[in-house]
Scaffold this motif. Sequence first.
Motif, PDB file in Angstrom:
ATOM      1  N   ARG A  56      -2.456  36.030 216.920  1.00 40.39           N
ATOM      2  CA  ARG A  56      -1.539  36.083 218.066  1.00 40.39           C
ATOM      3  C   ARG A  56      -0.094  35.945 217.624  1.00 40.39           C
ATOM      4  O   ARG A  56       0.773  35.586 218.413  1.00 40.39           O
ATOM      5  CB  ARG A  56      -1.906  35.025 219.098  1.00 40.39           C
ATOM      6  CG  ARG A  56      -1.693  33.600 218.650  1.00 40.39           C
ATOM      7  CD  ARG A  56      -1.803  32.645 219.825  1.00 40.39           C
ATOM      8  NE  ARG A  56      -0.947  33.069 220.932  1.00 40.39           N
ATOM      9  CZ  ARG A  56      -0.833  32.400 222.075  1.00 40.39           C
ATOM     10  NH1 ARG A  56      -1.506  31.301 222.258  1.00 40.39           N
ATOM     11  NH2 ARG A  56      -0.040  32.836 223.017  1.00 40.39           N
TER      12      ARG A  56
ATOM     13  N   LYS B 114     -12.574  47.129 219.098  1.00 38.50           N
ATOM     14  CA  LYS B 114     -11.548  47.041 220.142  1.00 38.50           C
ATOM     15  C   LYS B 114     -11.309  48.411 220.732  1.00 38.50           C
ATOM     16  O   LYS B 114     -11.114  49.389 220.006  1.00 38.50           O
ATOM     17  CB  LYS B 114     -10.256  46.517 219.507  1.00 38.50           C
ATOM     18  CG  LYS B 114      -9.069  46.429 220.451  1.00 38.50           C
ATOM     19  CD  LYS B 114      -7.931  45.690 219.744  1.00 38.50           C
ATOM     20  CE  LYS B 114      -6.726  45.551 220.618  1.00 38.50           C
ATOM     21  NZ  LYS B 114      -5.636  46.430 220.232  1.00 38.50           N
TER      22      LYS B 114
ATOM     23  N   TRP C 243      -5.830  44.276 224.944  1.00 40.49           N
ATOM     24  CA  TRP C 243      -6.987  45.135 224.714  1.00 40.49           C
ATOM     25  C   TRP C 243      -7.468  45.716 226.029  1.00 40.49           C
ATOM     26  O   TRP C 243      -7.102  45.249 227.108  1.00 40.49           O
ATOM     27  CB  TRP C 243      -8.121  44.339 224.039  1.00 40.49           C
ATOM     28  CG  TRP C 243      -8.556  43.122 224.804  1.00 40.49           C
ATOM     29  CD1 TRP C 243      -9.271  43.083 225.979  1.00 40.49           C
ATOM     30  CD2 TRP C 243      -8.303  41.756 224.456  1.00 40.49           C
ATOM     31  NE1 TRP C 243      -9.476  41.790 226.365  1.00 40.49           N
ATOM     32  CE2 TRP C 243      -8.905  40.955 225.453  1.00 40.49           C
ATOM     33  CE3 TRP C 243      -7.645  41.132 223.386  1.00 40.49           C
ATOM     34  CZ2 TRP C 243      -8.847  39.557 225.431  1.00 40.49           C
ATOM     35  CZ3 TRP C 243      -7.593  39.738 223.368  1.00 40.49           C
ATOM     36  CH2 TRP C 243      -8.193  38.976 224.383  1.00 40.49           C
TER      37      TRP C 243
ATOM     38  N   PRO D 106      -5.455  32.851 212.704  1.00 39.72           N
ATOM     39  CA  PRO D 106      -5.662  33.307 214.076  1.00 39.72           C
ATOM     40  C   PRO D 106      -5.933  32.153 215.031  1.00 39.72           C
ATOM     41  O   PRO D 106      -6.131  31.019 214.610  1.00 39.72           O
ATOM     42  CB  PRO D 106      -6.916  34.173 213.955  1.00 39.72           C
ATOM     43  CG  PRO D 106      -7.729  33.444 212.928  1.00 39.72           C
ATOM     44  CD  PRO D 106      -6.743  32.798 211.968  1.00 39.72           C
TER      45      PRO D 106
ATOM     46  N   CYS E  75      -5.955  36.790 209.449  1.00 39.72           N
ATOM     47  CA  CYS E  75      -5.833  38.137 210.010  1.00 39.72           C
ATOM     48  C   CYS E  75      -5.888  39.166 208.886  1.00 39.72           C
ATOM     49  O   CYS E  75      -5.153  39.060 207.898  1.00 39.72           O
ATOM     50  CB  CYS E  75      -4.515  38.260 210.763  1.00 39.72           C
ATOM     51  SG  CYS E  75      -4.161  39.929 211.331  1.00 39.72           S
TER      52      CYS E  75
ATOM     53  N   VAL F 100      -1.120  39.630 222.414  1.00 41.40           N
ATOM     54  CA  VAL F 100      -2.432  40.254 222.288  1.00 41.40           C
ATOM     55  C   VAL F 100      -2.701  41.168 223.481  1.00 41.40           C
ATOM     56  O   VAL F 100      -2.218  40.926 224.583  1.00 41.40           O
ATOM     57  CB  VAL F 100      -3.553  39.203 222.179  1.00 41.40           C
ATOM     58  CG1 VAL F 100      -3.388  38.385 220.920  1.00 41.40           C
ATOM     59  CG2 VAL F 100      -3.595  38.301 223.403  1.00 41.40           C
TER      60      VAL F 100
ATOM     61  N   CYS G 181      -8.447  35.786 217.333  1.00 38.69           N
ATOM     62  CA  CYS G 181      -7.488  36.887 217.372  1.00 38.69           C
ATOM     63  C   CYS G 181      -6.162  36.422 216.804  1.00 38.69           C
ATOM     64  O   CYS G 181      -5.704  35.314 217.089  1.00 38.69           O
ATOM     65  CB  CYS G 181      -7.301  37.349 218.818  1.00 38.69           C
ATOM     66  SG  CYS G 181      -6.170  38.718 218.993  1.00 38.69           S
TER      67      CYS G 181
ATOM     68  N   LEU H  57      -8.749  40.837 214.650  1.00 37.82           N
ATOM     69  CA  LEU H  57      -9.846  40.182 215.372  1.00 37.82           C
ATOM     70  C   LEU H  57     -10.935  39.820 214.374  1.00 37.82           C
ATOM     71  O   LEU H  57     -11.218  40.581 213.458  1.00 37.82           O
ATOM     72  CB  LEU H  57     -10.431  41.154 216.397  1.00 37.82           C
ATOM     73  CG  LEU H  57      -9.534  41.505 217.569  1.00 37.82           C
ATOM     74  CD1 LEU H  57      -9.951  42.837 218.164  1.00 37.82           C
ATOM     75  CD2 LEU H  57      -9.569  40.409 218.608  1.00 37.82           C
TER      76      LEU H  57
END
Length: 356
Positions: free
Chosen positions: A85, A337, A312, A58, A51, A310, A83, A93
Amino acid sequence: MAAAGAGPAELGFAEEAPAWRLRREQFPSKVGGRPAWLGEAGLPGPGALACALCGRPPALVLQLYAPLAGRADAFHRGLFLFCCRTPPCCEGLRVFRNQLPRQNDIFSHEPPPENPPEETEDAVCLQLRSGAQLCRVCGCLAPKTCSRCHRAHYCSKEHQALDWRAGHKQACAQSGALDNTVPDHNFLFPEFEIVVETEEEALPEAVEREDAAEAAESMAETPEDVLDSMAKHESREDRIFQKFKSKIAPEPEQILRYGRGITPVWISGENIPQEKDIPNCPCGAKRIFEFQVMPQLLNHLKADRLGRSVDWGVLAVFTCADSCGLGSGYAEEFVWKQDVAGTPGPREGAARWPGV
Ligand SMILES: [Zn+2]
Ligand SMILES: [Zn+2]
Ligand SMILES: [Zn+2]
Ligand SMILES: [Zn+2]
């Protein structure tokens, strides 16, 4: 950037599937689980995957099998979206692209069998054909090895600690087939096959019969609409969100919209990228839109179970327009994002995607 509106979108849906269908040899498109790596050369290591915000390893969000017609060097082509988490981050991401010619030293020249294999062992494969070891927790390259038993491999100290607590503490001291059983570390996202269908352009008449109000929303934005919504004191934000809703209303379960060069469907008027916001590929080519992940996927990820998680509005992935070779390894691509308006960043206890 992208040629506007080229071709219909392919819609992706998450469906339960037997484990064998999600194995590497099947070239799966799937949500969650361990990556079903395509090529073995140039796999992203812990450093490339970490990350960018908190440095932790990730989890795979999804991978798509997306070969390019007419491109011998991309007969097989995979996109892998990861991603972070790990709370409190849950933000970082990363997306990688890999491609192989039909003739390669990993996969058969022939298409994969359409029937289940006779042996039905569900053992997790944690070794590549090259002999490289994969992390017991996340399935990514594992340069670290348990110093006591030398049989368990990890991408990071972090995942070694997770596995230790999940049972390696006991297994480490015992001899036996340790690697055939992997506990649930509560790290991977739940696994589903991604089934793809071409989007049918919804006819306004057909929609009208179902719901007159939605038909009105589904119409393209004209100057009259703008005046009308101004009269109704609707903001541009409301209009973009209404457009998003009406676009996905015919297929509300869609988790993914795919189409190289098509126009993404933004969920909000805030934070729509300009051409200058999408960096070129290191090869010099522009990046074009290839697919977007929809908020509906969050329901399948059961991301809430760890509390802060997470989130989005949409994730839009842009890839090299030339789908260049880049040393035949895994090329990092670009993901944008967009949050639901007025709710930037990860947040606790916030309203989930309202559904349509
Ligand atoms: Zn992070
Ligand atoms: Zn790991
Ligand atoms: Zn050990
Ligand atoms: Zn490129």
